[in-house]
Design an enzyme around this catalytic site. Structure first.
Site, short mmCIF file in Angstrom:
data_model
loop_
_atom_site.label_atom_id
_atom_site.label_comp_id
_atom_site.label_asym_id
_atom_site.label_seq_id
_atom_site.Cartn_x
_atom_site.Cartn_y
_atom_site.Cartn_z
N LYS A 127 9.43 8.50 -8.19
CA LYS A 127 9.44 7.22 -8.03
C LYS A 127 10.83 6.94 -8.91
O LYS A 127 10.70 6.70 -10.26
CB LYS A 127 7.93 6.07 -8.36
CG LYS A 127 8.42 4.42 -8.66
CD LYS A 127 7.89 3.97 -7.64
CE LYS A 127 7.51 2.75 -8.24
NZ LYS A 127 7.25 1.52 -6.70
N VAL A 184 -0.33 4.02 -2.02
CA VAL A 184 -1.89 5.17 -2.11
C VAL A 184 -1.34 5.27 -0.35
O VAL A 184 -1.93 6.70 -0.61
CB VAL A 184 -3.05 3.68 -1.63
CG1 VAL A 184 -4.43 4.16 -1.38
CG2 VAL A 184 -2.89 2.87 -2.76
N GLY A 190 1.00 -1.60 0.42
CA GLY A 190 -0.20 0.19 0.08
C GLY A 190 1.18 1.76 0.21
O GLY A 190 0.52 2.08 0.23
N ALA A 234 11.38 0.84 -4.73
CA ALA A 234 10.14 -0.55 -5.33
C ALA A 234 10.22 -1.14 -4.69
O ALA A 234 11.73 -1.71 -4.13
CB ALA A 234 11.86 -0.66 -6.55
N GLY A 235 9.30 -1.94 -3.88
CA GLY A 235 9.32 -2.95 -3.04
C GLY A 235 9.70 -2.71 -1.56
O GLY A 235 9.57 -1.20 -1.27
#
Ligand SMILES: Nc1ncnc2c1ncn2[C@@H]1O[C@H](COP(=O)(O)OP(=O)(O)OP(=O)(O)O)[C@@H](O)[C@H]1O
Ligand SMILES: [Mg+2]
Length: 211
Positions: free
Chosen positions: A36, A21, A18, A105-106
């Site tokens: 990002k 979000v 999440g 990322a992750g």
């Protein structure tokens, strides 16, 4: 000397917890920019597109990704498959005056190359981290391991933001054993709209915790 830009990293205990979000809610509440740095997987809306929509952030506030990788796998492997070399020196925080929210990322120990972990990149930035954790079974282990990895590298942790249904014991246990602030819990928002998300963020978090 110009003071460093106000920035924070949104890290997750895992992929799919999440982060996007939560980051969108934070971007909207702070009026911040979003970045990002590495997007792996370009099918469907990207995280940047998702945030632009949920945070009602115009194009200028969404900094373009530094690496856009097609393959939806760990960045080190996606880059290898696509014949790209991820350069850590190319991943420095973008300049600007507005606050910046950076989404990883992750999870933290994701490799960017065969020799660099994402958590080491975060340590080099010297900016604080918000750890996003789910509330379901397994989260205590993932959250405590993530906190330990950050502390071992001297990374400042602002606190943990939970996402999901209430699980009081897990949240309290992580805060106590992890010696970390519980920033709040974002429930699942359905239907997920920018306005509904903003309302939940406002009722469940204190914006000063992020300033
Ligand atoms: N608070 C929420 N309310 C409703 N849906 C949510 C919420 N949080 C996450 N989701 C949904 O769960 C899925 C995973 O969330 P999200 O994309 O934010 O994860 P992530 O941690 O950013 O993943 P990645 O590692 O791929 O970046 C998405 O479909 C998202 O819409
Ligand atoms: Mg995401």
């Amino acid at each position: 000397m110009k003071p460093a830009r106000h920035a924070m990293v949104v890290a997750g205990t895992d992929t799919g917890v999440g982060k996007t979000v939560f980051a969108a809610a934070l971007v909207r509440a702070l009026g911040a920019d979003y970045w990002k740095p590495i997007q792996a997987g370009l099918e469907g809306p990207t995280d940047s597109e998702h945030v632009a929509e949920l945070a009602a952030a115009d194009g200028d506030r969404v900094v373009p990704e530094r690496y856009r990788l097609t393959t939806p796998v760990s960045p080190h492997l996606a880059a290898e498959v696509e014949g790209i070399e991820i350069g850590v020196e190319a991943l420095q925080l973008p300049a600007g005056d507005n606050s910046l929210v950076v989404e990883l990322a992750g999870g933290l120990m994701v490799p960017l190359t065969r020799s660099v972990l994402q958590v080491d990149l975060v340590a080099s930035w010297r900016v604080p981290v918000v750890l996003v954790a789910r509330t379901t079974l397994g989260t205590i282990n993932h959250a405590l391991l993530s906190l330990e990895a950050m502390r071992a590298r001297g990374i400042e942790v602002l606190g943990v933001a939970f996402v999901g249904d209430e699980n009081g014991d897990s949240e309290i246990t992580i805060a106590e054993l992890g010696k970390v602030k519980r920033l709040g819990r974002l429930p699942f928002v359905d239907p997920l709209t920018g306005d509904a998300l903003a309302a939940e963020f406002e009722s469940n978090f204190v914006i000063e915790d992020f300033k």
